[in-house]
Motif scaffolding. Structure first.
Motif, mmCIF file in Angstrom:
data_model
loop_
_atom_site.group_PDB
_atom_site.id
_atom_site.type_symbol
_atom_site.label_atom_id
_atom_site.label_comp_id
_atom_site.label_asym_id
_atom_site.label_seq_id
_atom_site.Cartn_x
_atom_site.Cartn_y
_atom_site.Cartn_z
ATOM 1 N N ARG A 1 27.414 -13.234 117.549
ATOM 2 C CA ARG A 1 28.351 -13.458 116.321
ATOM 3 C C ARG A 1 27.746 -12.959 114.991
ATOM 4 N NH1 ARG A 1 31.045 -19.155 115.659
ATOM 5 N NH2 ARG A 1 32.693 -18.507 114.184
ATOM 6 N N TRP A 2 26.543 -13.239 114.747
ATOM 7 C CA TRP A 2 25.809 -12.612 113.541
ATOM 8 C C TRP A 2 25.838 -11.369 113.553
ATOM 9 C CZ3 TRP A 2 26.665 -16.891 111.441
ATOM 10 C CH2 TRP A 2 26.415 -18.196 111.636
ATOM 11 N N LYS B 1 35.111 -14.147 124.028
ATOM 12 C CA LYS B 1 34.762 -15.641 123.557
ATOM 13 C C LYS B 1 34.457 -15.592 122.105
ATOM 14 C CE LYS B 1 35.014 -18.051 128.098
ATOM 15 N NZ LYS B 1 34.288 -19.251 128.681
ATOM 16 N N GLU B 2 34.481 -14.811 121.281
ATOM 17 C CA GLU B 2 34.312 -14.784 120.219
ATOM 18 C C GLU B 2 35.387 -15.316 119.011
ATOM 19 O OE1 GLU B 2 31.370 -14.737 118.363
ATOM 20 O OE2 GLU B 2 30.762 -12.810 118.977
ATOM 21 N N ASP B 3 34.999 -16.164 118.262
ATOM 22 C CA ASP B 3 35.816 -16.854 117.239
ATOM 23 C C ASP B 3 36.677 -15.782 116.333
ATOM 24 O OD1 ASP B 3 36.987 -19.019 115.560
ATOM 25 O OD2 ASP B 3 35.720 -17.815 114.162
ATOM 26 N N LEU C 1 37.227 -18.142 112.079
ATOM 27 C CA LEU C 1 36.065 -18.799 111.014
ATOM 28 C C LEU C 1 35.040 -17.188 110.533
ATOM 29 C CD1 LEU C 1 34.470 -21.292 109.846
ATOM 30 C CD2 LEU C 1 33.228 -21.406 112.136
ATOM 31 N N ALA D 1 36.776 -15.736 107.820
ATOM 32 C CA ALA D 1 36.477 -16.580 106.273
ATOM 33 C C ALA D 1 35.277 -16.334 105.780
ATOM 34 C CB ALA D 1 36.718 -18.003 106.691
ATOM 35 N N LEU D 2 34.138 -16.172 106.783
ATOM 36 C CA LEU D 2 32.908 -15.626 106.454
ATOM 37 C C LEU D 2 32.790 -14.332 105.939
ATOM 38 C CD1 LEU D 2 30.815 -17.176 109.247
ATOM 39 C CD2 LEU D 2 30.456 -17.720 106.847
ATOM 40 N N PHE E 1 34.720 -14.615 102.006
ATOM 41 C CA PHE E 1 34.049 -15.360 101.339
ATOM 42 C C PHE E 1 32.680 -14.636 101.216
ATOM 43 C CE2 PHE E 1 37.396 -18.222 101.728
ATOM 44 C CZ PHE E 1 37.288 -19.247 100.747
ATOM 45 N N GLY E 2 32.153 -14.208 102.007
ATOM 46 C CA GLY E 2 30.753 -13.409 101.787
ATOM 47 C C GLY E 2 30.851 -12.106 100.820
ATOM 48 N N ASN F 1 33.204 -11.900 98.203
ATOM 49 C CA ASN F 1 33.432 -12.046 97.180
ATOM 50 C C ASN F 1 32.123 -12.777 96.400
ATOM 51 O OD1 ASN F 1 35.757 -11.155 97.678
ATOM 52 N ND2 ASN F 1 37.161 -12.718 96.367
ATOM 53 N N THR F 2 31.388 -13.448 97.311
ATOM 54 C CA THR F 2 30.007 -13.805 96.981
ATOM 55 C C THR F 2 29.206 -12.793 96.421
ATOM 56 O OG1 THR F 2 30.070 -15.766 98.376
ATOM 57 C CG2 THR F 2 27.806 -14.969 97.782
ATOM 58 N N GLY G 1 38.135 -18.479 122.746
ATOM 59 C CA GLY G 1 36.839 -18.467 121.886
ATOM 60 C C GLY G 1 36.949 -18.959 120.425
ATOM 61 N N ASP H 1 36.916 -21.183 117.519
ATOM 62 C CA ASP H 1 36.242 -22.344 116.964
ATOM 63 C C ASP H 1 37.204 -23.449 116.078
ATOM 64 O OD1 ASP H 1 33.950 -21.551 118.263
ATOM 65 O OD2 ASP H 1 33.239 -20.559 116.507
ATOM 66 N N VAL H 2 38.052 -22.495 115.279
ATOM 67 C CA VAL H 2 39.119 -23.074 114.439
ATOM 68 C C VAL H 2 40.351 -22.937 114.585
ATOM 69 C CG1 VAL H 2 39.273 -23.543 111.834
ATOM 70 C CG2 VAL H 2 37.115 -23.415 112.493
ATOM 71 N N VAL I 1 34.158 -19.934 95.834
ATOM 72 C CA VAL I 1 33.527 -18.806 96.467
ATOM 73 C C VAL I 1 32.417 -19.130 97.073
ATOM 74 C CG1 VAL I 1 32.754 -16.456 96.528
ATOM 75 C CG2 VAL I 1 34.775 -17.163 95.077
ATOM 76 N N TRP I 2 31.265 -19.621 96.459
ATOM 77 C CA TRP I 2 29.903 -19.881 97.064
ATOM 78 C C TRP I 2 30.080 -20.917 97.876
ATOM 79 C CZ3 TRP I 2 25.958 -18.373 92.521
ATOM 80 C CH2 TRP I 2 26.070 -16.987 92.313
ATOM 81 N N LEU J 1 31.716 -20.110 101.087
ATOM 82 C CA LEU J 1 30.802 -19.338 102.124
ATOM 83 C C LEU J 1 29.691 -20.372 102.574
ATOM 84 C CD1 LEU J 1 29.807 -16.578 103.141
ATOM 85 C CD2 LEU J 1 28.096 -16.690 101.176
ATOM 86 N N PHE K 1 31.657 -22.431 105.455
ATOM 87 C CA PHE K 1 32.084 -21.841 106.606
ATOM 88 C C PHE K 1 30.896 -21.433 107.322
ATOM 89 C CE2 PHE K 1 35.858 -20.598 104.129
ATOM 90 C CZ PHE K 1 36.869 -21.451 104.908
ATOM 91 N N TYR L 1 28.893 -24.488 115.410
ATOM 92 C CA TYR L 1 29.538 -24.086 116.711
ATOM 93 C C TYR L 1 28.808 -23.211 117.550
ATOM 94 C CZ TYR L 1 33.967 -26.080 114.921
ATOM 95 O OH TYR L 1 34.968 -26.609 114.398
ATOM 96 N N GLU L 2 27.746 -22.429 116.926
ATOM 97 C CA GLU L 2 26.856 -21.619 117.699
ATOM 98 C C GLU L 2 25.888 -22.561 118.395
ATOM 99 O OE1 GLU L 2 26.931 -18.041 118.332
ATOM 100 O OE2 GLU L 2 28.869 -18.637 117.808
ATOM 101 N N LYS M 1 26.006 -19.054 125.640
ATOM 102 C CA LYS M 1 25.420 -18.031 125.272
ATOM 103 C C LYS M 1 24.014 -17.547 125.960
ATOM 104 C CE LYS M 1 28.542 -16.939 122.102
ATOM 105 N NZ LYS M 1 28.844 -15.822 120.963
#
Lengths: 497, 40
Positions: A17-18, A247-249, A252, A255-256, A259-260, A262-263, A418, A420-421, B16-17, B20, B23, B30-31, B40
């Motif tokens: 996922r990462w 099976k990957e979400d 979520l 969203a990451l 938001f990542g 815009n961060t 897969g 999660d949300v 925003v922060w 992040l 999430f 979940y992982e 996994k």
């Protein structure tokens, strides 16, 4: 982390996922987060701009990123096949338009990548600080042959990475570049906010002007920034989603990414506003909001002047300028990789092997980038035509889901294996009503505004007007509509022939 | 610094922060769950 490479009929997958998130953040975070965001914030009243910008993150970027992840994961095809499979066989041309827009952007984005690399070398060598007139330095560089050489280096480097494949190429490189980019931005952020006088920049960045908040242009600029800088609706995230495990979400992860991205924009914005307000001896706002040639004024002309004043030590100044330009280069490379992968994947869907496809993309990428490398007016024209074209790409992705059935798409694909949300019914409203509404308003606004820039707004051979956009779109759309059947057969019925 | 500046900073950075971080925490949870379940 143990590298896992699964193969299902030759298909590679991101190992975790990462790995998928880091690679996709690499798509979203580009040079636009760093130079365009700050300029647009300055031109649109600082804090007044940030409020609509956050709202459009929620009703444009995140839903479209969810949509792209879901289409790519469910169809396992690039945009041409994916949109044909989702919307129906009569709509392969829509996917082809999405591919063409991102590919046309790739042609000149490789040049931007080259500029960043060249300025990194200038900063490291100290050359950047040996000149007193940064505008002349930029003009000498940009009108010579050097952009062509650095364009060649950029496209070749990225083509080699893509040739290596998903796990050994994209994943391995983004795992190094994206965290490095974030680390450098944090170092620059800490240095910038600790400069004497930085607080004035931060104050401007967050102070809203109530009159400006109600200005419709600020809202349209906020939507445009989200459309252009998150990568939502470009077809790039859809392409990387082909390589996510079953099976990957989806939601979520989407969203990451939103938001990542815009961060990072906020981090870069605060850094630039702090630096400019702390170090500029003339009007700081004027320096941030001026576009300069090809919108590069802030990055390549004004910031080098400020880096020269960041401390009393020549070596420290060189260090900060160098890490700034290498961060820009990393941001550009990871975005360029996704554009090259999108074109490559499309050719693979048409039946070519990756090795052959990447050679074609790299050669075409170099050749079609040459006019933009040598002529900034041509560069600006392409940036204008296909920048607005991206909004139409977003509309086509939304349209394909509407054709498929928004509720069916949400319950069966997004909330399927897969997840999660689970995504609620709000998604149906956003995709079926809000995205099309935003597309119509945005395209109409840009084209109507451009009528005011040029009395001959209809002339297709002018650089920045409505005529050139409509003409180039019409040629491309017309060609793809005519080729729709051929493209569909080549992807789906090739084996039967 | 006026109240509107602070309010805008809190709302924008909070969404925003904060979003992040929220999430990211959820994804890590979940992982971890998947890892514990041997998925996994």
């Amino acid at each position: 982390m143990k590298e896992e490479k699964r193969k299902t009929s030759g298909q590679e997958f991101f190992s975790s996922r990462w790995a998928l998130i880091i690679a996709t953040i690499g798509i979203a975070v580009g040079t636009g987060n760093i130079w365009r965001f700050s300029r647009i914030v300055a031109q649109n009243g600082g804090g007044s701009f940030l409020i609509p910008w956050v709202i459009f993150l929620l009703i444009w970027s995140v839903p479209l990123i969810i949509a792209e992840f879901a289409i790519g994961k469910s169809t396992r095809l690039g945009p041409v096949g994916a949109l044909a499979k989702t919307a129906g066989k009569n709509f392969a041309w829509m996917g082809a338009f999405v591919v063409f827009v991102s590919t046309a952007i790739m042609f000149y984005y490789s040049i931007v990548t080259g500029w960043c690399l060249r300025y990194f070398f200038s900063a490291v060598s100290g050359n950047l600080f040996n000149t007193k007139d940064q505008l002349a330095y930029w003009n000498e560089f940009s009108t010579g042959l050097q952009p062509l050489i650095f364009h060649f280096i950029s496209i070749s480097l990225v083509a080699f990475i893509i040739y290596r494949g998903v796990t050994k190429g994209i994943e391995k490189v983004t795992k190094f570049l994206v965290p490095s980019l974030l680390g450098i931005l944090v170092i620059l952020f800490v240095r910038a906010v600790t400069l004497p006088g930085a607080i004035d920049g931060i104050k401007y960045f967050f102070t809203p002007d109530l009159k400006t908040v109600l200005d419709y242009k600020v809202w349209l600029n906020a939507l445009t920034q989200n459309a252009w800088d998150t990568g939502a609706g470009w077809g790039l995230i859809l392409t990387y989603a082909i390589y996510m495990k079953k099976k990957e979400d989806i939601s979520l992860n989407a969203a990451l990414i939103g938001f990542g991205n815009n961060t990072v924009s906020l981090l870069a914005g605060i850094t630039i506003f702090s630096t400019v307000f702390a170090l500029s001896s003339v009007d700081a706002m004027q320096q941030i909001s001026q576009s300069g040639p090809a919108n590069t004024g802030l990055t390549f002309i004004y910031l080098p002047q400020l880096f020269a004043k960041i401390s009393g030590s020549y070596a420290v100044n060189i260090f900060f300028a160098s890490i700034f330009f290498i961060a820009l280069f990393f941001a550009a490379v990871t975005s360029l990789m996704s554009m090259v992968e999108l074109s490559t994947r499309t050719l693979i869907d048409f039946g070519l092997k990756r090795s052959k496809a990447i050679i074609i993309v790299a050669v075409a990428g170099f050749l079609f980038g040459v006019p933009s490398a040598l002529n900034l007016d041509f560069f600006a024209n392409q940036d204008w035509v296909w920048g607005v074209g991206l909004i139409l790409s977003g509309a086509f992705i939304s349209f394909s889901i509407i054709r498929y059935g928004v509720d069916k798409f949400r319950t069966e694909i997004i909330n399927g294996a897969g997840s999660d949300v689970k995504i609620g019914k709000w998604f149906n409203f956003v995709i079926a009503v809000l995205i099309p509404l935003q597309v119509v308003v945005l395209i109409a606004w840009w084209l109507i505004s451009s009528v005011g820039w040029d009395p001959e707004w209809w002339n297709p051979f002018h650089s920045l007007n409505t005529g050139t956009v409509l003409f180039q779109w019409a040629v491309v759309l017309g060609a793809f509509i005519l080729l729709n059947k051929v493209m569909y057969k080549q992807i789906f019925e090739r084996d039967k022939q | 610094m006026n109240i509107f500046t602070i309010l805008t900073a809190v709302v924008v950075l909070g969404i925003v922060w904060g979003g992040l971080t929220f999430f990211l925490t959820r994804a890590m949870k979940y992982e971890k769950m998947k890892s514990e379940n041997g998925e996994k």
